[in-house]
Design an enzyme around this catalytic site. Structure first.
Site, PDB file in Angstrom:
ATOM      1  N   ALA A  65      31.240 -54.328  13.104  1.00  0.00           N
ATOM      2  CA  ALA A  65      30.551 -53.049  13.069  1.00  0.00           C
ATOM      3  C   ALA A  65      29.358 -53.121  14.020  1.00  0.00           C
ATOM      4  CB  ALA A  65      30.084 -52.757  11.655  1.00  0.00           C
ATOM      5  N   GLY A 108      33.961 -56.341  10.952  1.00  0.00           N
ATOM      6  CA  GLY A 108      34.800 -55.135  10.928  1.00  0.00           C
ATOM      7  C   GLY A 108      35.996 -55.268  11.864  1.00  0.00           C
ATOM      8  N   GLU A 111      38.539 -56.958   9.862  1.00  0.00           N
ATOM      9  CA  GLU A 111      39.054 -56.000   8.876  1.00  0.00           C
ATOM     10  C   GLU A 111      40.023 -55.012   9.532  1.00  0.00           C
ATOM     11  OE1 GLU A 111      35.013 -55.185   7.659  1.00  0.00           O
ATOM     12  OE2 GLU A 111      35.483 -55.790   5.606  1.00  0.00           O
ATOM     13  N   GLU A 131      29.588 -61.650   8.246  1.00  0.00           N
ATOM     14  CA  GLU A 131      28.574 -60.743   7.694  1.00  0.00           C
ATOM     15  C   GLU A 131      27.494 -61.484   6.926  1.00  0.00           C
ATOM     16  OE1 GLU A 131      31.836 -60.227   7.625  1.00  0.00           O
ATOM     17  OE2 GLU A 131      32.304 -58.114   7.961  1.00  0.00           O
TER      18      GLU A 131
HETATM   19  N1  DAK Z   1      27.051 -54.954  17.195  1.00  0.00           N
HETATM   20  C1  DAK Z   1      26.299 -54.577  18.238  1.00  0.00           C
HETATM   21  N2  DAK Z   1      26.250 -55.236  19.409  1.00  0.00           N
HETATM   22  C2  DAK Z   1      26.965 -56.357  19.506  1.00  0.00           C
HETATM   23  C3  DAK Z   1      27.771 -56.846  18.448  1.00  0.00           C
HETATM   24  C4  DAK Z   1      27.808 -56.077  17.239  1.00  0.00           C
HETATM   25  N3  DAK Z   1      28.555 -56.420  16.189  1.00  0.00           N
HETATM   26  N4  DAK Z   1      28.362 -57.996  18.852  1.00  0.00           N
HETATM   27  C5  DAK Z   1      27.953 -58.209  20.104  1.00  0.00           C
HETATM   28  N5  DAK Z   1      27.121 -57.233  20.515  1.00  0.00           N
HETATM   29  C6  DAK Z   1      26.482 -57.097  21.830  1.00  0.00           C
HETATM   30  C7  DAK Z   1      25.357 -58.119  22.021  1.00  0.00           C
HETATM   31  O1  DAK Z   1      24.170 -57.663  21.407  1.00  0.00           O
HETATM   32  C8  DAK Z   1      25.269 -58.135  23.529  1.00  0.00           C
HETATM   33  O2  DAK Z   1      24.581 -56.982  23.963  1.00  0.00           O
HETATM   34  P1  DAK Z   1      23.493 -57.073  25.165  1.00  0.00           P
HETATM   35  O3  DAK Z   1      22.504 -58.080  24.731  1.00  0.00           O
HETATM   36  O4  DAK Z   1      24.327 -57.516  26.353  1.00  0.00           O
HETATM   37  O5  DAK Z   1      22.990 -55.669  25.272  1.00  0.00           O
HETATM   38  C9  DAK Z   1      26.719 -57.991  23.969  1.00  0.00           C
HETATM   39  O6  DAK Z   1      27.408 -57.419  22.848  1.00  0.00           O
HETATM   40  C10 DAK Z   1      27.378 -59.326  24.296  1.00  0.00           C
HETATM   41  O7  DAK Z   1      27.184 -60.199  23.205  1.00  0.00           O
HETATM   42  P2  DAK Z   1      26.498 -61.634  23.334  1.00  0.00           P
HETATM   43  O8  DAK Z   1      25.575 -61.698  24.502  1.00  0.00           O
HETATM   44  O9  DAK Z   1      25.943 -61.970  21.999  1.00  0.00           O
HETATM   45  O10 DAK Z   1      27.773 -62.515  23.673  1.00  0.00           O
HETATM   46  P3  DAK Z   1      28.047 -64.038  23.256  1.00  0.00           P
HETATM   47  O11 DAK Z   1      29.336 -64.394  23.935  1.00  0.00           O
HETATM   48  O12 DAK Z   1      26.850 -64.886  23.471  1.00  0.00           O
HETATM   49  O13 DAK Z   1      28.294 -63.986  21.659  1.00  0.00           O
HETATM   50  C11 DAK Z   1      29.287 -63.136  19.614  1.00  0.00           C
HETATM   51  C12 DAK Z   1      29.377 -63.274  21.172  1.00  0.00           C
HETATM   52  C13 DAK Z   1      30.449 -62.263  19.163  1.00  0.00           C
HETATM   53  C14 DAK Z   1      29.413 -64.539  18.985  1.00  0.00           C
HETATM   54  C15 DAK Z   1      27.906 -62.522  19.262  1.00  0.00           C
HETATM   55  O14 DAK Z   1      27.726 -61.341  20.048  1.00  0.00           O
HETATM   56  C16 DAK Z   1      27.810 -62.147  17.820  1.00  0.00           C
HETATM   57  O15 DAK Z   1      27.565 -62.996  16.966  1.00  0.00           O
HETATM   58  N6  DAK Z   1      27.963 -60.833  17.510  1.00  0.00           N
HETATM   59  C17 DAK Z   1      27.805 -60.321  16.160  1.00  0.00           C
HETATM   60  C18 DAK Z   1      29.032 -60.624  15.339  1.00  0.00           C
HETATM   61  C19 DAK Z   1      28.881 -60.131  13.918  1.00  0.00           C
HETATM   62  O16 DAK Z   1      27.944 -60.536  13.187  1.00  0.00           O
HETATM   63  N7  DAK Z   1      29.767 -59.262  13.462  1.00  0.00           N
HETATM   64  C20 DAK Z   1      29.735 -58.703  12.107  1.00  0.00           C
HETATM   65  C21 DAK Z   1      28.927 -57.424  12.136  1.00  0.00           C
HETATM   66  S1  DAK Z   1      28.785 -56.730  10.495  1.00  0.00           S
HETATM   67  C22 DAK Z   1      31.701 -50.784   6.681  1.00  0.00           C
HETATM   68  C23 DAK Z   1      32.758 -51.203   7.465  1.00  0.00           C
HETATM   69  C24 DAK Z   1      32.672 -52.388   8.158  1.00  0.00           C
HETATM   70  C25 DAK Z   1      31.517 -53.154   8.093  1.00  0.00           C
HETATM   71  C26 DAK Z   1      30.474 -52.734   7.321  1.00  0.00           C
HETATM   72  C27 DAK Z   1      30.550 -51.555   6.601  1.00  0.00           C
HETATM   73  N8  DAK Z   1      31.715 -49.541   5.940  1.00  0.00           N
HETATM   74  C28 DAK Z   1      32.988 -48.810   5.950  1.00  0.00           C
HETATM   75  C29 DAK Z   1      30.576 -48.969   5.400  1.00  0.00           C
HETATM   76  C30 DAK Z   1      31.468 -54.345   8.911  1.00  0.00           C
HETATM   77  C31 DAK Z   1      30.311 -55.028   9.088  1.00  0.00           C
HETATM   78  C32 DAK Z   1      30.241 -55.962  10.244  1.00  0.00           C
HETATM   79  O17 DAK Z   1      31.205 -56.109  10.975  1.00  0.00           O
END
Ligand code: DAK
Length: 257
Positions: A65, A108, A111, A131
């Protein structure tokens, strides 16, 4: 219909949807999810389409997400947005969804992958529910579908540590169907989607629905459901055509009736 965060195309009887927010690894904001479900529903209603292929790019299927959209939102705001409703619509798509996933398949994104009926993964895929590292938990089926797919202990480990697994490990646990080199991922998924899209449409949709019942129903109720579905297909024109074609040693011409 024009979309900002996805692209939509068709190839023979396959509807192809590509997530297209590459700069932020296809992070799933509300608009993207709405566009995605809209496109899926259009394909679902289109009689010329028999299967849907969902993919991202080589670096990411989806990294979860969009954290920008969630970071400052209050619980009440998120509740009022009713984000779950759109995910629920996705799980009601009746045609099979084939996922072709490479790179990051996180949160997400994982998912979304689990909402696909069949998944072809690249050797590069990194799959997980991180998450917990953000102080939250999955909200679109991560605790439920992952546990059903990989079993309680593996799901518990992934969800509580936030650690990702490789495509190969995901295959060993039955979370994806096949692992292929990254350059073959889309074409393998498309080939499979085309094969399925040539099957009798009613049988495809009834089988999809009936298989999903196995996740919800006790065995005997599932068997009863299967039996009624079986009778339903016996009443179809395509069943006559399929059996007649076999006896006449020719390919069937299914019409979806
Ligand atoms: N959201 C926003 N931006 C993101 C992102 C994300 N999930 N993942 C990556 N980015 C962005 C980074 O901020 C970066 O942006 P800039 O700095 O270039 O502006 C760009 O994508 C490239 O990422 P990185 O520079 O971080 O690239 P790396 O190769 O170093 O790292 C990574 C890649 C995937 C390991 C890292 O970006 C990372 O850890 N990302 C977050 C992964 C994460 O935590 N995902 C879970 C998010 S929570 C719901 C439905 C679903 C959900 C919730 C509620 N409802 C129906 C209510 C789901 C929740 C989630 O998924």
């Amino acid at each position: 219909m024009s979309y900002e965060y996805i692209t939509v195309a068709s190839d023979e009887a396959v509807g192809v949807i590509t997530l297209n927010r590459p700069k932020i690894l296809n992070a799933l904001n509300l608009q993207l999810i709405n566009e995605l479900v809209e496109a899926m529903e259009q394909f679902d209603h289109d009689p010329s389409i028999g299967a849907i292929l969902l993919t991202g790019n080589e670096r990411a299927f989806a990294a979860g997400a969009d954290i920008n959209e969630m970071a400052d939102a209050s619980a009440v705001e998120i509740m009022k947005r009713d984000q779950f409703a759109v995910w629920d619509r996705m799980s009601r798509i009746s045609k099979p969804i084939i996922g072709a996933v490479s790179g990051f398949v996180l949160g997400g994104g994982c998912e979304l992958m689990m909402n696909c009926d069949i998944v072809i993964a690249s050797e590069t895929a990194v799959i997980g529910q991180p998450e917990i590292n953000l102080g939250v938990m999955p909200g679109a089926g991560g605790t439920q579908r992952l546990t059903r797919a990989v079993g309680l202990r593996k799901a518990m480990e992934m969800l509580l540590t936030g650690d990702s697994i490789s495509a190969k490990e995901a295959w060993q646990y039955g979370l994806v169907n096949r692992v292929v080199p990254v350059e073959a991922c889309f074409s393998e998924a498309l080939k499979l989607a085309k094969r399925i899209s040539r099957q009798a449409p009613l049988a495809v949709q009834v089988i999809k629905k009936t298989v999903h019942k196995a996740e919800d129903l006790p065995l005997q109720e599932g068997m009863d459901y299967e039996r009624n579905s079986f009778y339903l297909l016996l009443a179809s024109e395509d069943r006559k055509e399929g059996m007649q074609a076999f006896l006449e040693k020719r390919k069937p011409r299914f019409t979806g009736n």
